[in-house]
Design a protein around this motif. Structure first.
Motif, PDB file in Angstrom:
ATOM      1  N   ARG A  15      69.230 -19.505 -19.954  1.00 32.44           N
ATOM      2  CA  ARG A  15      70.120 -19.829 -18.820  1.00 32.44           C
ATOM      3  C   ARG A  15      70.630 -21.265 -18.927  1.00 32.44           C
ATOM      4  N   TRP A  16      69.763 -22.167 -19.363  1.00 35.31           N
ATOM      5  CA  TRP A  16      70.180 -23.560 -19.549  1.00 35.31           C
ATOM      6  C   TRP A  16      71.237 -23.654 -20.647  1.00 35.31           C
ATOM      7  N   ILE A  17      71.025 -22.934 -21.746  1.00 33.26           N
ATOM      8  CA  ILE A  17      72.011 -22.923 -22.841  1.00 33.26           C
ATOM      9  C   ILE A  17      73.347 -22.395 -22.340  1.00 33.26           C
ATOM     10  N   TRP A  18      73.283 -21.278 -21.619  1.00 31.30           N
ATOM     11  CA  TRP A  18      74.534 -20.642 -21.182  1.00 31.30           C
ATOM     12  C   TRP A  18      75.249 -21.463 -20.113  1.00 31.30           C
ATOM     13  N   ASP A  19      74.527 -22.223 -19.324  1.00 32.30           N
ATOM     14  CA  ASP A  19      75.154 -23.121 -18.351  1.00 32.30           C
ATOM     15  C   ASP A  19      76.121 -24.071 -19.040  1.00 32.30           C
ATOM     16  N   HIS A  20      75.804 -24.438 -20.280  1.00 33.86           N
ATOM     17  CA  HIS A  20      76.625 -25.412 -20.993  1.00 33.86           C
ATOM     18  C   HIS A  20      77.673 -24.780 -21.907  1.00 33.86           C
ATOM     19  N   ILE A  21      77.433 -23.576 -22.392  1.00 37.17           N
ATOM     20  CA  ILE A  21      78.440 -22.970 -23.282  1.00 37.17           C
ATOM     21  C   ILE A  21      79.229 -21.847 -22.610  1.00 37.17           C
ATOM     22  N   VAL A 290      74.686 -26.385 -31.684  1.00 38.27           N
ATOM     23  CA  VAL A 290      73.423 -26.478 -32.403  1.00 38.27           C
ATOM     24  C   VAL A 290      72.274 -26.667 -31.423  1.00 38.27           C
ATOM     25  N   SER A 291      71.255 -25.826 -31.538  1.00 34.46           N
ATOM     26  CA  SER A 291      70.004 -26.000 -30.798  1.00 34.46           C
ATOM     27  C   SER A 291      68.974 -26.619 -31.729  1.00 34.46           C
ATOM     28  N   TYR A 292      68.323 -27.680 -31.283  1.00 32.96           N
ATOM     29  CA  TYR A 292      67.289 -28.299 -32.106  1.00 32.96           C
ATOM     30  C   TYR A 292      66.406 -29.172 -31.217  1.00 32.96           C
ATOM     31  N   ARG A 293      65.238 -29.510 -31.739  1.00 33.68           N
ATOM     32  CA  ARG A 293      64.325 -30.377 -30.981  1.00 33.68           C
ATOM     33  C   ARG A 293      64.535 -31.831 -31.360  1.00 33.68           C
ATOM     34  N   ALA A 294      64.365 -32.697 -30.383  1.00 30.81           N
ATOM     35  CA  ALA A 294      64.579 -34.125 -30.604  1.00 30.81           C
ATOM     36  C   ALA A 294      63.594 -34.706 -31.600  1.00 30.81           C
ATOM     37  N   TYR A 310      83.417 -33.294 -38.690  1.00 30.62           N
ATOM     38  CA  TYR A 310      84.324 -32.144 -38.623  1.00 30.62           C
ATOM     39  C   TYR A 310      84.911 -31.899 -37.235  1.00 30.62           C
ATOM     40  N   LYS A 311      84.312 -32.481 -36.187  1.00 27.89           N
ATOM     41  CA  LYS A 311      84.793 -32.245 -34.829  1.00 27.89           C
ATOM     42  C   LYS A 311      85.014 -33.567 -34.103  1.00 27.89           C
ATOM     43  N   CYS A 312      86.103 -33.618 -33.318  1.00 21.99           N
ATOM     44  CA  CYS A 312      86.457 -34.860 -32.630  1.00 21.99           C
ATOM     45  C   CYS A 312      85.599 -35.113 -31.399  1.00 21.99           C
ATOM     46  N   ASN A 313      85.163 -34.054 -30.763  1.00 22.76           N
ATOM     47  CA  ASN A 313      84.425 -34.189 -29.511  1.00 22.76           C
ATOM     48  C   ASN A 313      83.006 -33.650 -29.658  1.00 22.76           C
ATOM     49  N   LEU A 314      82.064 -34.364 -29.058  1.00 21.57           N
ATOM     50  CA  LEU A 314      80.661 -33.945 -29.116  1.00 21.57           C
ATOM     51  C   LEU A 314      79.983 -34.267 -27.800  1.00 21.57           C
ATOM     52  N   GLN A 315      79.338 -33.248 -27.239  1.00 24.56           N
ATOM     53  CA  GLN A 315      78.520 -33.425 -26.037  1.00 24.56           C
ATOM     54  C   GLN A 315      77.106 -33.002 -26.368  1.00 24.56           C
ATOM     55  N   VAL A 316      76.131 -33.793 -25.939  1.00 25.52           N
ATOM     56  CA  VAL A 316      74.727 -33.493 -26.224  1.00 25.52           C
ATOM     57  C   VAL A 316      73.968 -33.388 -24.915  1.00 25.52           C
ATOM     58  N   TYR A 317      73.296 -32.254 -24.740  1.00 19.53           N
ATOM     59  CA  TYR A 317      72.511 -32.007 -23.528  1.00 19.53           C
ATOM     60  C   TYR A 317      71.035 -31.918 -23.912  1.00 19.53           C
ATOM     61  N   SER A 318      70.168 -32.236 -22.981  1.00 20.14           N
ATOM     62  CA  SER A 318      68.734 -32.177 -23.274  1.00 20.14           C
ATOM     63  C   SER A 318      67.963 -31.642 -22.085  1.00 20.14           C
ATOM     64  N   SER A 330      58.082 -30.931 -25.386  1.00 19.73           N
ATOM     65  CA  SER A 330      59.142 -31.184 -26.367  1.00 19.73           C
ATOM     66  C   SER A 330      60.463 -31.399 -25.638  1.00 19.73           C
ATOM     67  N   ARG A 331      61.378 -32.073 -26.316  1.00 22.25           N
ATOM     68  CA  ARG A 331      62.728 -32.250 -25.758  1.00 22.25           C
ATOM     69  C   ARG A 331      63.706 -31.416 -26.564  1.00 22.25           C
ATOM     70  N   GLU A 332      64.254 -30.415 -25.914  1.00 24.26           N
ATOM     71  CA  GLU A 332      65.217 -29.510 -26.549  1.00 24.26           C
ATOM     72  C   GLU A 332      66.614 -30.071 -26.395  1.00 24.26           C
ATOM     73  N   LEU A 333      67.358 -30.084 -27.502  1.00 21.68           N
ATOM     74  CA  LEU A 333      68.717 -30.612 -27.490  1.00 21.68           C
ATOM     75  C   LEU A 333      69.739 -29.513 -27.749  1.00 21.68           C
ATOM     76  N   LEU A 334      70.893 -29.653 -27.136  1.00 20.18           N
ATOM     77  CA  LEU A 334      72.000 -28.738 -27.379  1.00 20.18           C
ATOM     78  C   LEU A 334      73.228 -29.577 -27.707  1.00 20.18           C
ATOM     79  N   PHE A 335      73.702 -29.472 -28.948  1.00 21.41           N
ATOM     80  CA  PHE A 335      74.874 -30.197 -29.417  1.00 21.41           C
ATOM     81  C   PHE A 335      76.089 -29.262 -29.308  1.00 21.41           C
ATOM     82  N   VAL A 336      77.097 -29.662 -28.577  1.00 25.04           N
ATOM     83  CA  VAL A 336      78.321 -28.859 -28.434  1.00 25.04           C
ATOM     84  C   VAL A 336      79.473 -29.646 -29.020  1.00 25.04           C
TER      85      VAL A 336
END
Length: 338
Positions: A15-21, A290-294, A310-318, A330-336
């Motif tokens: 649900r957290w992942i989908w909130d952001h994508i 990208v999903s990965y741990r900090a 390769y991409k101009c814009n990057l948002q990182v959520y944790s 652990s701290r889970e990261l989501l790179f968009v």
């Protein structure tokens, strides 16, 4: 949502992942390291065309069963066939002989030889996938830690006070558990009006174009041992490739695991290069997520640098999460990236 008893499952994070994508504009979704199928299935629920890929043949069964499959279910007659011995079938005793005293009792091993053989008799690939998915979940709930990294049957059989949540289910008959999981997977089958597809390929061999590419590669920690999922779930890999299992065994393995090909995803010295190749491969997608741990390798900074090539814009959520077999948060990261 499908049951998951695997290390690194995104069930608690979906649900957290989908909130952001979910707010992004995309029609097609590639889950390149599909694993438990949680993320791909959630995308299917939200009406996206889903491409699911998983290199492990055992996990791939879930992708076939509930992502690609849109209508086929196991009916009562199928289940009854699977749960009985048939005189006209010559049943091997490979599991009974090879894994004696390692993971399951002798009676349970004989049952596994039987049902694995029966499943191969099903002609429809989606019925086979549902049956294997149900069998895999049945095997996992009867294992300490839901893993096959140790030959520790005695841990399960010992009459002592347990701290594991699933110990009460260890001695339930395989047949009873199998029926339960068949019902669960049958309920998950549906059509979302899209043509969805499951693949069983190395990610670098995958030739799929999608608006959003979701990458959840195996996690390599900066310190400590690296988990090789192929060793943790080797028994499940054998079950779904039952006829070739004897030839795939590693004779030097104490846990009777299979022979393994080299993989960059379990090597600290090669993991950053694998990330760079991966992002480059999917650079033309509208979104790369990208999903990965900090706490992993590459570091969050290194992953960000690769994506910005390769991409101009990057948002990182944790977000913080404590995984079942971990003693610390652990701290889970989501790179968009877009």
């Amino acid at each position: 949502m499908p049951s998951t008893r695997y290390i690194g499952s995104k069930r608690r994070l979906i649900r957290w992942i989908w909130d952001h994508i979910g707010r992004l504009r995309f029609n097609s979704f590639l889950d390149a390291f599909g694993g438990t199928g949680i993320v791909g299935y959630y995308a299917k629920l939200h009406g996206k065309q889903v491409f699911y890929n998983e290199i492990l043949k055992s996990f791939y069964q879930v992708g076939l069963a509930i992502i690609e499959n849109e209508s086929v279910r196991l009916i009562y007659k199928d289940v009854e066939f699977l749960l009985q011995k048939h005189e006209e079938i010559g049943y091997p005793d490979f599991i009974e002989k090879t894994f004696n005293g390692m993971y399951y009792t002798g009676e349970e091993n004989r049952w596994l030889d039987m049902i694995a053989t029966n499943i191969t008799m099903l002609r429809n690939k989606y019925k086979r996938a549902i049956a294997f998915s149900a069998l895999i979940q049945s095997c996992l709930v009867k294992r300490p830690f839901n893993l096959f990294h140790r030959a520790d049957l005695q841990m399960r059989l010992r009459d002592v006070k347990r701290g594991f949540r699933n110990h009460h289910i260890w001695n339930k008959p395989f047949g009873q558990l199998f029926k339960r999981f068949v019902e669960e997977y049958n309920r998950l089958v549906f059509s979302n009006g899209r043509v969805n597809k499951a693949f069983n390929l190395d990610v670098f061999e995958l030739d799929v174009k999608a608006d959003l590419v979701y990458l959840d590669p195996p996690y390599v920690p900066r310190e400590g041992s690296v988990i090789d999922y192929r060793l943790y779930y080797h028994f499940l890999e054998g079950l779904v490739d039952y006829e070739r299992w004897p030839k795939r065994l590693n004779p030097k393995s104490s846990i009777k695991a299979m022979k393994l090909n080299p993989s960059p995803w379990v090597q600290r010295e090669n993991i950053k290069n694998a990330f760079e190749m991966l992002i480059r491969k999917f650079k033309d997608a509208k979104y790369i997520v990208v999903s990965y741990r900090a706490e992993g390798v590459p570091s969050p900074r290194e992953i960000s640098q690769i994506l910005k090539v390769y991409k101009c814009n990057l948002q990182v959520y944790s977000t913080n999460i404590k995984y079942v077999l971990s003693k610390k948060m652990s701290r889970e990261l989501l790179f968009v990236a877009f």
